[in-house]
Motif scaffolding. Structure first.
Motif, PDB file in Angstrom:
ATOM      1  N   GLU A 105      76.677  10.980  75.889  1.00  0.00           N
ATOM      2  CA  GLU A 105      76.036   9.837  75.232  1.00  0.00           C
ATOM      3  C   GLU A 105      75.489  10.242  73.869  1.00  0.00           C
ATOM      4  N   ASN A 106      76.074   9.700  72.815  1.00  0.00           N
ATOM      5  CA  ASN A 106      75.578   9.953  71.461  1.00  0.00           C
ATOM      6  C   ASN A 106      74.454   8.988  71.118  1.00  0.00           C
ATOM      7  N   LYS A 107      73.525   9.455  70.299  1.00  0.00           N
ATOM      8  CA  LYS A 107      72.390   8.631  69.883  1.00  0.00           C
ATOM      9  C   LYS A 107      72.712   7.789  68.652  1.00  0.00           C
ATOM     10  N   LYS A 108      73.898   7.987  68.074  1.00  0.00           N
ATOM     11  CA  LYS A 108      74.372   7.161  66.964  1.00  0.00           C
ATOM     12  C   LYS A 108      75.883   7.107  67.035  1.00  0.00           C
ATOM     13  N   ASN A 109      76.459   6.209  66.273  1.00  0.00           N
ATOM     14  CA  ASN A 109      77.914   6.088  66.229  1.00  0.00           C
ATOM     15  C   ASN A 109      78.463   7.122  65.253  1.00  0.00           C
ATOM     16  N   PHE A 110      79.051   8.179  65.795  1.00  0.00           N
ATOM     17  CA  PHE A 110      79.573   9.263  64.976  1.00  0.00           C
ATOM     18  C   PHE A 110      80.997   9.006  64.487  1.00  0.00           C
ATOM     19  N   GLY A 111      81.632   7.947  64.947  1.00  0.00           N
ATOM     20  CA  GLY A 111      83.006   7.690  64.569  1.00  0.00           C
ATOM     21  C   GLY A 111      83.984   8.322  65.543  1.00  0.00           C
ATOM     22  N   VAL A 112      85.259   8.036  65.322  1.00  0.00           N
ATOM     23  CA  VAL A 112      86.310   8.427  66.266  1.00  0.00           C
ATOM     24  C   VAL A 112      86.603   9.923  66.223  1.00  0.00           C
ATOM     25  N   ALA A 113      86.767  10.496  65.045  1.00  0.00           N
ATOM     26  CA  ALA A 113      87.180  11.894  64.944  1.00  0.00           C
ATOM     27  C   ALA A 113      86.144  12.827  65.568  1.00  0.00           C
ATOM     28  N   LYS A 114      84.887  12.646  65.212  1.00  0.00           N
ATOM     29  CA  LYS A 114      83.837  13.512  65.755  1.00  0.00           C
ATOM     30  C   LYS A 114      83.697  13.330  67.268  1.00  0.00           C
ATOM     31  N   ALA A 115      83.760  12.091  67.735  1.00  0.00           N
ATOM     32  CA  ALA A 115      83.641  11.849  69.170  1.00  0.00           C
ATOM     33  C   ALA A 115      84.807  12.479  69.933  1.00  0.00           C
ATOM     34  N   ASN A 116      86.024  12.360  69.407  1.00  0.00           N
ATOM     35  CA  ASN A 116      87.164  13.033  70.037  1.00  0.00           C
ATOM     36  C   ASN A 116      86.939  14.533  70.083  1.00  0.00           C
ATOM     37  N   ASN A 117      86.428  15.089  68.988  1.00  0.00           N
ATOM     38  CA  ASN A 117      86.164  16.534  68.956  1.00  0.00           C
ATOM     39  C   ASN A 117      85.147  16.944  70.013  1.00  0.00           C
ATOM     40  N   GLN A 118      84.130  16.123  70.226  1.00  0.00           N
ATOM     41  CA  GLN A 118      83.151  16.428  71.262  1.00  0.00           C
ATOM     42  C   GLN A 118      83.827  16.547  72.629  1.00  0.00           C
ATOM     43  N   GLY A 119      84.718  15.613  72.925  1.00  0.00           N
ATOM     44  CA  GLY A 119      85.426  15.661  74.196  1.00  0.00           C
ATOM     45  C   GLY A 119      86.377  16.840  74.279  1.00  0.00           C
ATOM     46  N   ILE A 120      87.113  17.100  73.202  1.00  0.00           N
ATOM     47  CA  ILE A 120      88.064  18.219  73.184  1.00  0.00           C
ATOM     48  C   ILE A 120      87.335  19.546  73.365  1.00  0.00           C
ATOM     49  N   GLU A 121      86.247  19.718  72.657  1.00  0.00           N
ATOM     50  CA  GLU A 121      85.479  20.966  72.753  1.00  0.00           C
ATOM     51  C   GLU A 121      84.947  21.182  74.164  1.00  0.00           C
ATOM     52  N   GLN A 122      84.511  20.112  74.829  1.00  0.00           N
ATOM     53  CA  GLN A 122      84.032  20.254  76.194  1.00  0.00           C
ATOM     54  C   GLN A 122      85.179  20.581  77.142  1.00  0.00           C
ATOM     55  N   ALA A 123      86.352  19.980  76.896  1.00  0.00           N
ATOM     56  CA  ALA A 123      87.526  20.290  77.721  1.00  0.00           C
ATOM     57  C   ALA A 123      87.914  21.759  77.593  1.00  0.00           C
ATOM     58  N   ILE A 124      87.833  22.288  76.381  1.00  0.00           N
ATOM     59  CA  ILE A 124      88.132  23.714  76.167  1.00  0.00           C
ATOM     60  C   ILE A 124      87.122  24.584  76.917  1.00  0.00           C
ATOM     61  N   LEU A 125      85.838  24.231  76.829  1.00  0.00           N
ATOM     62  CA  LEU A 125      84.796  24.981  77.538  1.00  0.00           C
ATOM     63  C   LEU A 125      85.008  24.944  79.047  1.00  0.00           C
ATOM     64  N   ASP A 126      85.557  23.841  79.546  1.00  0.00           N
ATOM     65  CA  ASP A 126      85.785  23.687  80.978  1.00  0.00           C
ATOM     66  C   ASP A 126      87.154  24.204  81.415  1.00  0.00           C
ATOM     67  N   ASN A 127      87.818  24.945  80.524  1.00  0.00           N
ATOM     68  CA  ASN A 127      89.088  25.619  80.836  1.00  0.00           C
ATOM     69  C   ASN A 127      90.230  24.658  81.173  1.00  0.00           C
ATOM     70  N   ASP A 169      98.186  22.269  85.996  1.00  0.00           N
ATOM     71  CA  ASP A 169      97.345  22.267  84.804  1.00  0.00           C
ATOM     72  C   ASP A 169      96.173  21.311  84.977  1.00  0.00           C
ATOM     73  N   LYS A 170      95.011  21.748  84.509  1.00  0.00           N
ATOM     74  CA  LYS A 170      93.856  20.854  84.496  1.00  0.00           C
ATOM     75  C   LYS A 170      93.860  20.082  83.176  1.00  0.00           C
ATOM     76  N   ILE A 171      93.723  18.772  83.264  1.00  0.00           N
ATOM     77  CA  ILE A 171      93.765  17.900  82.091  1.00  0.00           C
ATOM     78  C   ILE A 171      92.355  17.425  81.766  1.00  0.00           C
ATOM     79  N   GLY A 172      91.975  17.551  80.513  1.00  0.00           N
ATOM     80  CA  GLY A 172      90.759  16.926  80.025  1.00  0.00           C
ATOM     81  C   GLY A 172      91.130  15.605  79.376  1.00  0.00           C
ATOM     82  N   ILE A 173      90.770  14.501  79.996  1.00  0.00           N
ATOM     83  CA  ILE A 173      91.067  13.172  79.464  1.00  0.00           C
ATOM     84  C   ILE A 173      89.883  12.743  78.603  1.00  0.00           C
ATOM     85  N   VAL A 174      90.137  12.469  77.340  1.00  0.00           N
ATOM     86  CA  VAL A 174      89.060  12.143  76.403  1.00  0.00           C
ATOM     87  C   VAL A 174      89.230  10.705  75.927  1.00  0.00           C
TER      88      VAL A 174
END
Length: 302
Positions: free
Chosen positions: A61-83, A2-7
């Motif tokens: 790299e975010n241009k502002k502090n979006f907080g934890v939930a949104k930042a985690n979602n950014q990583g999760i969404e990219q992991a999904i896109l990268d299969n 399995d490929k793991i996306g570490i966020v």
């Protein structure tokens, strides 16, 4: 494999990021991508990260502090896109051995669970437990509490067990969970985002989470969050912590708990003000009193 996306999320993490990267990039299990989501750090975090020349590291790299939930979602969404088949949500104020990933995957596969979490110890007190499993408690307003916290580890919690909750300090999650449950609720800037997510998993009932004590992590508790401040040699809860915890708890109860939760919300109004009087970690001044009650009503409006 399995490929793991570490966020992981960085925000002024220069004190801890180098040791974190050494731990992750030396893992024996190598089929992973490390997504570092930076919430507009103004220290040397990004430069330290870019010193590591490894194709498995992707920096968002975010241009502002979006907080934890949104930042985690950014990583999760990219992991999904990268299969990626798995996502590991992990703090960067941790250290671990080189077998964290392979042990978590072996446990997850062996018990056919959707999610697994390790035993987590205090970094500065490595023989003392920070997390050894947790369950939601209705009588406690659905709050999960860490089993074994501040207890010396004598092997008393060395049995793998199904649990309701684990902090996103470190939790391995199969991609299917996000497809069935959804992502993190971005109304939470910080605190209660993981509680909300895992309570939704708990209520839905399809996916199981297990605590795996043969995998151990060491957490530098409080390093990355502005949860305490010092005044006249006394340590108090920070304004930031009070505001986020108070309003997010009200929002969590409104969203998830039904009729019982509304009664509990009313009780919290009185409990919060009682804690203001008796809790030694809360400053006894008019500013803090107003902050507690203003944050309570902000939670009602969320």
């Amino acid at each position: 494999m399995d490929k793991i996306g570490i966020v992981t999320i960085t925000y002024n993490s220069q004190k801890v990021i180098s040791e974190f990267l050494k731990c992750i990039l030396s893992q024996k299990y190598t089929n992973f991508i490390l997504y570092i989501v930076d919430n507009n750090s103004n220290d040397d975090s990004i430069n330290l990260i870019k010193d590591y020349k490894d194709d498995r590291v992707i920096v968002i790299e975010n241009k502002k502090n979006f907080g934890v939930a949104k930042a985690n979602n950014q990583g999760i969404e990219q992991a999904i896109l990268d299969n990626c088949e798995q996502v590991l949500l992990i703090n960067n104020d941790i250290e671990c051995d080189a077998h964290l990933l392979d042990k978590l995957l072996q446990n997850q596969s062996g018990i056919k669970a959707s999610m697994v979490a390790p035993k987590i110890m205090y970094y500065n007190k490595p023989n003392y437990i920070w997390y050894a499993g947790s369950w939601f408690s209705k009588k406690n307003g659905y709050l999960p509490s860490h089993r074994g916290i501040n207890m010396m580890d004598k092997g008393q919690y060395d049995t793998m067990v199904k649990v309701d909750y684990a902090p996103t300090c470190c939790i391995l999650i199969n991609i299917s969970v996000f497809k069935d449950i959804g992502l993190m609720d971005e109304n939470y800037f910080v605190y209660f985002d993981d509680t909300d997510f895992l309570f939704r998993v708990f209520k839905q009932g399809q996916h199981k989470l297990y605590y795996c004590p043969d995998t151990v992590l060491y957490h530098k508790v409080g390093t990355l969050t502005n949860s305490f401040q010092q005044q006249n040699k006394q340590i108090y809860r920070s304004d930031f912590f009070i505001k986020q915890i108070t309003k997010n708890y009200i929002y969590f109860l409104k969203k998830n708990g039904g009729l019982f939760s509304y009664f509990y919300i009313i009780w919290l109004f009185f409990r919060n003000n009682i804690k203001f009087i008796i809790n030694k970690k809360i400053r006894k001044d008019f500013h803090t009193f107003i902050l507690i009650n203003k944050s309570y009503f902000e939670g009602l409006k969320m």
